[in-house]
Design a protein around this motif. Structure first.
Motif, PDB file in Angstrom:
ATOM      1  N   SER B  41      90.101  36.002  66.083  1.00  0.00           N
ATOM      2  CA  SER B  41      88.635  36.780  65.976  1.00  0.00           C
ATOM      3  C   SER B  41      88.218  37.262  64.501  1.00  0.00           C
ATOM      4  O   SER B  41      89.006  37.006  63.628  1.00  0.00           O
ATOM      5  N   PHE B  42      87.118  37.644  64.433  1.00  0.00           N
ATOM      6  CA  PHE B  42      86.534  38.456  63.100  1.00  0.00           C
ATOM      7  C   PHE B  42      85.494  39.368  63.623  1.00  0.00           C
ATOM      8  O   PHE B  42      84.930  39.537  64.643  1.00  0.00           O
ATOM      9  N   SER B  43      85.765  40.407  62.483  1.00  0.00           N
ATOM     10  CA  SER B  43      84.784  41.596  62.638  1.00  0.00           C
ATOM     11  C   SER B  43      83.611  41.551  61.727  1.00  0.00           C
ATOM     12  O   SER B  43      84.232  41.317  60.652  1.00  0.00           O
ATOM     13  N   PHE B  44      82.603  41.459  62.417  1.00  0.00           N
ATOM     14  CA  PHE B  44      81.477  41.100  61.217  1.00  0.00           C
ATOM     15  C   PHE B  44      81.167  42.375  60.413  1.00  0.00           C
ATOM     16  O   PHE B  44      81.277  43.372  60.761  1.00  0.00           O
ATOM     17  N   LYS B  45      80.270  41.980  59.281  1.00  0.00           N
ATOM     18  CA  LYS B  45      79.934  43.101  58.270  1.00  0.00           C
ATOM     19  C   LYS B  45      79.332  44.336  59.093  1.00  0.00           C
ATOM     20  O   LYS B  45      78.435  44.000  59.910  1.00  0.00           O
ATOM     21  N   GLY B  46      79.829  45.419  58.814  1.00  0.00           N
ATOM     22  CA  GLY B  46      79.219  46.679  59.140  1.00  0.00           C
ATOM     23  C   GLY B  46      77.855  46.596  59.433  1.00  0.00           C
ATOM     24  O   GLY B  46      77.104  46.608  58.643  1.00  0.00           O
ATOM     25  N   THR B  47      77.450  46.910  60.670  1.00  0.00           N
ATOM     26  CA  THR B  47      75.648  46.819  60.888  1.00  0.00           C
ATOM     27  C   THR B  47      75.568  48.458  61.197  1.00  0.00           C
ATOM     28  O   THR B  47      76.039  49.212  62.101  1.00  0.00           O
ATOM     29  N   THR B  48      74.314  48.783  60.845  1.00  0.00           N
ATOM     30  CA  THR B  48      73.810  50.171  61.169  1.00  0.00           C
ATOM     31  C   THR B  48      72.327  49.960  61.793  1.00  0.00           C
ATOM     32  O   THR B  48      71.865  48.754  61.842  1.00  0.00           O
ATOM     33  N   ARG B  49      71.864  51.199  62.039  1.00  0.00           N
ATOM     34  CA  ARG B  49      70.503  50.942  62.880  1.00  0.00           C
ATOM     35  C   ARG B  49      69.446  50.414  62.139  1.00  0.00           C
ATOM     36  O   ARG B  49      68.662  49.598  62.663  1.00  0.00           O
ATOM     37  N   ASP B  50      69.067  51.296  60.789  1.00  0.00           N
ATOM     38  CA  ASP B  50      68.241  50.449  59.967  1.00  0.00           C
ATOM     39  C   ASP B  50      68.885  49.869  58.945  1.00  0.00           C
ATOM     40  O   ASP B  50      70.090  50.041  58.484  1.00  0.00           O
ATOM     41  N   GLY B  51      68.279  48.884  58.200  1.00  0.00           N
ATOM     42  CA  GLY B  51      68.854  47.985  57.142  1.00  0.00           C
ATOM     43  C   GLY B  51      69.351  49.137  55.987  1.00  0.00           C
ATOM     44  O   GLY B  51      68.710  50.095  55.881  1.00  0.00           O
ATOM     45  N   ARG B  52      70.299  48.769  55.321  1.00  0.00           N
ATOM     46  CA  ARG B  52      70.956  49.461  53.840  1.00  0.00           C
ATOM     47  C   ARG B  52      70.719  48.479  52.967  1.00  0.00           C
ATOM     48  O   ARG B  52      71.340  47.303  52.951  1.00  0.00           O
ATOM     49  N   ARG B  53      70.231  49.124  51.743  1.00  0.00           N
ATOM     50  CA  ARG B  53      70.668  48.335  50.393  1.00  0.00           C
ATOM     51  C   ARG B  53      71.811  48.532  49.739  1.00  0.00           C
ATOM     52  O   ARG B  53      72.294  47.785  48.986  1.00  0.00           O
TER      53      ARG B  53
END
Lengths: 245, 304
Positions: B41-53
């Protein structure tokens, strides 16, 4: 994107800091000026990205400035050395919209993708104006190569030791321009955008992690959100760039 | 059941090799190069509640046998990920995927976890309490057993999917943090995130990364990761995902001998987009060479 082996055919100094590398290998994935390749160097973990200066069916030409340990090593590698290369990376300049008076602006090794672009434009019977900026006369290279394409570049040096004294941007107001294409240090690109009223495309030279869009190591802010220089660029349209974000 | 199968928190994997979060985007860049369904499998890009630049450039630097990064959890935010990225991911990957989540507070983590948990294609939640490159939250939750437990409970409360806590190596006692997560209801532990480091540019005589510091990854950290997997295996009963500098099938086996049920390959993907399929293809031969019948037999065997 393809990962294939290229072999160094030629590696010779053009100035005290810049070498010309000719690499033999399959160039099918490289289709547009502004695209780049990323070289794996012995003893280094990360690959090093370089804009394609010229290509034919047998190989590519790169212009490599010595800036750190990786490029220092690359300058010493002899002909015959095989290198793993990620090829066909990035978007490249948009073709076919140059108009009748395209202006090409290069700073240092930033002239690299503009050489191939000049070749493409002259092949279509368009004569671009080419401005090249260097630090001093000793840093100037590739003038004769442009001349061989029938385009005499206008040279600028910071100390006036060759060509005009000053920055490439000093000349922008006096030169007619249907579309500009620029590549060089970020400060130069910004100055070009600020002193040019017409449309243009800019190719960025930044540190990258992967070179193909996976790590977000080279993102920059645009009007369309954060974009990856390696995958969404390295060429961006002037109007989509946000400089102070 | 093939000889490479392992069971990770109740989900059967074809092989124990996953691509690590932050080195694999949402999968589709790699899908241009190979069929990513080859992966466990893979672990996708770290995701947060709000978008981050994310952080300013440069975010990347070379290091001896590795690299530093200071991306700063750049991502479009959980709602955009669900709307734009997951449908595209579904086109190229047909197995359960691991959702990696970050946050600045327990509430943040819970909200992101709850939203992603509703998505059918997500198999596990991997909770990043170990990012060294963000100012608020991130690693600070992973360096204190109480805070680690609090985040674990907050995520545990909003999902029925397996919760895997991703730990930082920048601590004195990794086993204590892992135990606190297990006691708070975690189903698994993944480790290690990157080691805090820096470089200075000799030309400018300033820190090379705009963030000053960044996280070290790549082969340089493999022995550190292996040691920590070993220590955590002795401290908890839940499955462990071993991460850190894995670059070969041999490394995978070594990590499993230390106690890992599965592994994640990170920095290797960035220098060689084909790193994962090469490692997976090499596994059967390496098992043969060392007289191992099934790869699952290796898990924790060095402790016997």
């Amino acid at each position: 994107m393809e990962c294939i082996e290229f072999t160094i055919e030629e590696n010779r100094p053009l100035t005290r800091k810049v070498n010309l590398l000719r690499l033999a290998g399959n160039t099918a994935a490289i289709t547009r000026p502004g695209q780049f390749v990323s070289l794996s160097l012995p003893g280094f973990f990360l690959r090093r990205p370089f804009s394609v200066c010229d290509r034919d069916d047998h190989g590519i030409t790169l212009l490599v400035e010595r800036v750190g340990e990786g490029t220092s090593l690359l300058h010493t590698l002899p002909a015959g050395t095989a290198l793993s290369v990620l090829t066909g990376l990035g978007n490249g300049f948009t073709g076919g919209v140059a108009g009748d008076s395209p202006l090409l602006i290069g700073g240092g090794t930033g002239l690299s993708p503009l050489f191939w672009l000049t070749k493409e434009l002259t092949a279509q019977n368009t004569k671009p104006t080419v401005l090249l900026g260097f630090r001093t006369a000793a840093d100037v290279f590739f003038e004769e190569e442009f001349c061989a394409l029938g385009i005499r570049p206008l040279l600028f040096t910071e100390d006036g030791s060759a060509g005009r004294k000053g920055l490439v941007t000093d000349a922008l107001p006096e030169i007619p321009c249907s579309m500009f294409y620029a590549c060089g240090p970020e400060a130069m690109l910004r100055a070009v955008c600020e002193s040019s009223s017409g449309p243009g495309e800019l190719a960025f030279d930044v540190r990258m992690g992967c070179g193909f869009g996976a790590c977000m190591g080279c993102s920059r802010a645009t009007t369309g959100g954060m974009k990856r220089v390696c995958k969404d660029g390295p060429v961006f349209r002037k109007e989509e760039l946000l400089w102070d974000a | 059941m093939g000889r490479l199968n392992v069971n990770l928190c109740g989900i059967e994997l074809d092989n124990p090799v996953l691509a690590a979060s932050g080195t694999f985007g949402y999968g589709y860049e790699f899908a241009e190069c190979y069929d990513i369904n080859l992966l466990g499998s893979f672990s996708f890009k770290g995701t947060t509640r709000d978008g981050r630049r994310g952080n300013p450039l440069p975010r990347i630097a070379e290091a001896p046998s590795g690299m530093l990064n200071a991306i700063g959890l750049q991502n479009p935010g959980v709602d955009e990920v669900i709307r734009n990225e997951l449908p595209k991911l579904r086109e190229v990957f047909h197995k359960p995927v691991m959702a990696n989540i970050g946050g600045q507070s327990a509430l943040d983590y819970a909200e992101t976890a709850e939203k992603l948990s509703r998505e059918e294609q997500i198999g596990w939640l991997e909770v990043n309490i170990s990012c060294p490159n963000v100012r608020c939250g991130g690693m600070s939750f992973g360096t204190d057993p109480k805070a680690a437990a609090e985040i674990t409970r907050a995520v545990r409360a909003v999902t029925d999917k397996p919760v895997i806590m991703k730990l930082t190596p920048n601590v004195t006692d990794i086993a204590a943090i892992a135990r606190a997560c297990e006691d708070a209801g975690a189903d698994g532990i993944s480790l290690i995130n990157t080691l805090l480091g820096m470089r200075i540019d000799l030309n400018t005589k300033k820190p090379l990364l705009a963030n000053t510091t960044g996280g070290l990854s790549g082969p340089a950290v493999f022995p550190v990761a292996l040691r920590m997997v070993w220590q955590v295996y002795e401290a908890v009963r839940i499955p462990i995902i071993g991460i850190g500098g894995i670059d070969s099938a041999e490394n995978v086996c070594e990590m499993m001998l230390a106690g890992a049920t599965a592994v994640q390959v990170g920095a290797a993907n960035l220098r060689d987009p084909l790193a994962c399929p090469k490692i997976i293809a090499d596994l059967p031969e390496v098992l043969d060479r060392y007289g191992v019948k099934n790869i699952a037999d290796l898990i924790g065997k060095a402790h016997e």
